[in-house]
Design a protein around this motif. Structure first.
Motif, PDB file in Angstrom:
ATOM      1  N   ARG A   1       0.871  -1.178   0.000  1.00 27.50           N
ATOM      2  CA  ARG A   1       0.000   0.000   0.000  1.00 27.50           C
ATOM      3  C   ARG A   1       0.904   1.223   0.000  1.00 27.50           C
ATOM      4  O   ARG A   1       1.784   1.356   0.842  1.00 27.50           O
ATOM      5  N   ARG A   2       0.661   2.130  -0.948  1.00 29.98           N
ATOM      6  CA  ARG A   2       1.501   3.318  -1.079  1.00 29.98           C
ATOM      7  C   ARG A   2       0.713   4.533  -0.610  1.00 29.98           C
ATOM      8  O   ARG A   2      -0.484   4.679  -0.906  1.00 29.98           O
ATOM      9  N   LEU A   3       1.398   5.444   0.092  1.00 29.15           N
ATOM     10  CA  LEU A   3       0.746   6.592   0.695  1.00 29.15           C
ATOM     11  C   LEU A   3       1.446   7.888   0.307  1.00 29.15           C
ATOM     12  O   LEU A   3       2.653   7.913   0.046  1.00 29.15           O
ATOM     13  N   ALA A   4       0.677   8.973   0.296  1.00 27.21           N
ATOM     14  CA  ALA A   4       1.209  10.318   0.102  1.00 27.21           C
ATOM     15  C   ALA A   4       0.732  11.162   1.273  1.00 27.21           C
ATOM     16  O   ALA A   4      -0.475  11.279   1.505  1.00 27.21           O
ATOM     17  N   ASP A   5       1.678  11.701   2.041  1.00 32.69           N
ATOM     18  CA  ASP A   5       1.342  12.433   3.263  1.00 32.69           C
ATOM     19  C   ASP A   5       0.443  11.600   4.170  1.00 32.69           C
ATOM     20  O   ASP A   5      -0.548  12.094   4.728  1.00 32.69           O
ATOM     21  N   ASP A   6       0.787  10.317   4.294  1.00 29.37           N
ATOM     22  CA  ASP A   6       0.094   9.354   5.166  1.00 29.37           C
ATOM     23  C   ASP A   6      -1.335   9.045   4.719  1.00 29.37           C
ATOM     24  O   ASP A   6      -2.099   8.424   5.471  1.00 29.37           O
ATOM     25  N   ASP A   7      -1.695   9.448   3.518  1.00 28.89           N
ATOM     26  CA  ASP A   7      -3.021   9.165   2.975  1.00 28.89           C
ATOM     27  C   ASP A   7      -2.889   8.072   1.920  1.00 28.89           C
ATOM     28  O   ASP A   7      -2.154   8.251   0.938  1.00 28.89           O
ATOM     29  N   PRO A   8      -3.533   6.906   2.084  1.00 27.89           N
ATOM     30  CA  PRO A   8      -3.382   5.825   1.104  1.00 27.89           C
ATOM     31  C   PRO A   8      -3.958   6.214  -0.248  1.00 27.89           C
ATOM     32  O   PRO A   8      -5.098   6.659  -0.338  1.00 27.89           O
ATOM     33  N   ILE A   9      -3.153   6.041  -1.308  1.00 27.21           N
ATOM     34  CA  ILE A   9      -3.624   6.431  -2.640  1.00 27.21           C
ATOM     35  C   ILE A   9      -3.633   5.272  -3.623  1.00 27.21           C
ATOM     36  O   ILE A   9      -4.311   5.339  -4.648  1.00 27.21           O
ATOM     37  N   VAL A  10      -2.884   4.182  -3.323  1.00 20.94           N
ATOM     38  CA  VAL A  10      -2.830   3.074  -4.274  1.00 20.94           C
ATOM     39  C   VAL A  10      -2.364   1.805  -3.570  1.00 20.94           C
ATOM     40  O   VAL A  10      -1.567   1.855  -2.626  1.00 20.94           O
ATOM     41  N   THR A  11      -2.904   0.677  -4.005  1.00 17.88           N
ATOM     42  CA  THR A  11      -2.368  -0.625  -3.605  1.00 17.88           C
ATOM     43  C   THR A  11      -1.802  -1.298  -4.846  1.00 17.88           C
ATOM     44  O   THR A  11      -2.321  -1.112  -5.949  1.00 17.88           O
ATOM     45  N   VAL A  12      -0.740  -2.087  -4.656  1.00 20.49           N
ATOM     46  CA  VAL A  12      -0.083  -2.738  -5.785  1.00 20.49           C
ATOM     47  C   VAL A  12       0.187  -4.202  -5.443  1.00 20.49           C
ATOM     48  O   VAL A  12       0.849  -4.501  -4.449  1.00 20.49           O
ATOM     49  N   GLU A  13      -0.348  -5.096  -6.281  1.00 15.24           N
ATOM     50  CA  GLU A  13      -0.056  -6.524  -6.183  1.00 15.24           C
ATOM     51  C   GLU A  13       0.900  -6.881  -7.314  1.00 15.24           C
ATOM     52  O   GLU A  13       0.613  -6.600  -8.480  1.00 15.24           O
ATOM     53  N   THR A  14       2.021  -7.512  -6.972  1.00 15.69           N
ATOM     54  CA  THR A  14       3.049  -7.823  -7.968  1.00 15.69           C
ATOM     55  C   THR A  14       3.422  -9.301  -7.902  1.00 15.69           C
ATOM     56  O   THR A  14       3.615  -9.853  -6.814  1.00 15.69           O
ATOM     57  N   TYR A  15       3.530  -9.909  -9.081  1.00 11.81           N
ATOM     58  CA  TYR A  15       4.017 -11.287  -9.211  1.00 11.81           C
ATOM     59  C   TYR A  15       5.333 -11.264  -9.982  1.00 11.81           C
ATOM     60  O   TYR A  15       5.441 -10.612 -11.031  1.00 11.81           O
ATOM     61  N   LEU A  16       6.340 -12.000  -9.462  1.00 13.85           N
ATOM     62  CA  LEU A  16       7.659 -12.084 -10.080  1.00 13.85           C
ATOM     63  C   LEU A  16       8.055 -13.557 -10.179  1.00 13.85           C
ATOM     64  O   LEU A  16       7.871 -14.301  -9.200  1.00 13.85           O
TER      65      LEU A  16
END
Length: 253
Positions: free
Chosen positions: A139-154
């Motif tokens: 989960r990525r945040l900007a100024d502690d506000d969640p803006i996006v989640t990212v699921e990644t497969y490698l």
């Protein structure tokens, strides 16, 4: 609060644009915080001795640009600015991208494990579902506000080394670049709009059904082998996407 001054009718700058500049300056100074109401069209018309039509043009442009929002029968309010997402035209880390907007980036690691990839995703890799993958969920945040989640497969055989890294502090692309076989050299991205699901409600603080900007990324190494398969879910109320287009001047309009 709002600086009231006489608008200059002797210069070739439209009155609505002069008013818009005054309002923007007040918002940028913090005189009107997010979700606070600005003066009404009638009040602004009287304050600056201009027509309501002129006021309405300035307000309409600021709404269209994302500075303000209207609520019927209540008034016009200062909006929370959307974060400009231009990752669709450059390869850049999330931290660098958000820092350029003036916000403080941060990442929460939700899950990191070895697993099998869902069948529909395996089609992009030309693999069967029994092969192992590294699964990274952030989960990525900007100024502690969640803006996006990212699921990644490698693919595990090329990327097992990433399991030893701290993805709350490190960039995935920087980590992958440690191995020539895993370094991302080219990506394909697909954007579409969807409604928020239960997972978005929990992780992004949005209501179910609200707009989510879905980004699917497939990253390739220099041998054109697919390395990354990521699905990012961006809050529609906090993000906007920007693309530059080059026009072929040989094409007739």
């Amino acid at each position: 609060m709002l600086e009231v001054r006489k608008l200059d009718k002797s210069v070739p700058i439209p009155l609505y644009f002069q008013l818009k500049t005054i309002l923007l300056d007040a918002i940028k100074r913090g005189d009107y915080p997010v979700d606070s109401m600005i003066p009404t069209e009638k009040e602004l018309s009287e304050m600056f001795q201009i027509s309501r039509t002129t006021v309405r043009q300035a307000i309409t442009e600021m709404v269209q640009e994302g500075w303000l929002y209207r609520i019927a029968s209540k008034g016009t309010f200062v909006a929370r600015l959307k974060i400009k997402q231009d990752f669709i035209k450059r390869l850049e880390s999330f931290n660098d991208q958000i820092a350029r907007t003036g916000c403080k980036p941060s990442t929460e690691l939700l899950e990191l494990k070895v697993t099998e990839m869902p069948k529909h995703m395996c089609n992009h890799f030309g693999l069967n579902t029994s092969e192992k993958f590294v699964y990274l969920y952030r989960r990525r945040l900007a100024d502690d506000d969640p803006i996006v989640t990212v699921e990644t497969y490698l693919p595990f055989d090329k990327c097992a080394f990433v399991l030893a890294h701290d993805f709350e502090k490190e960039s995935l692309y920087n980590v992958l670049a440690e191995s020539g076989k895993a370094r991302i050299c080219r990506v394909t991205r697909i954007l579409e709009a969807v409604g928020a699901n239960t997972q978005d409600v929990d992780n992004l603080n949005v209501r179910r059904g609200k707009p989510i900007q879905l980004s699917t990324t497939i990253g390739y190494n220099d041998a054109e082998e697919p390395i990354e398969y990521s699905v990012a879910r961006y809050r529609g109320d906090r993000n906007r996407f920007e693309v530059d287009l080059l026009i072929d001047t040989r094409i007739e309009k």
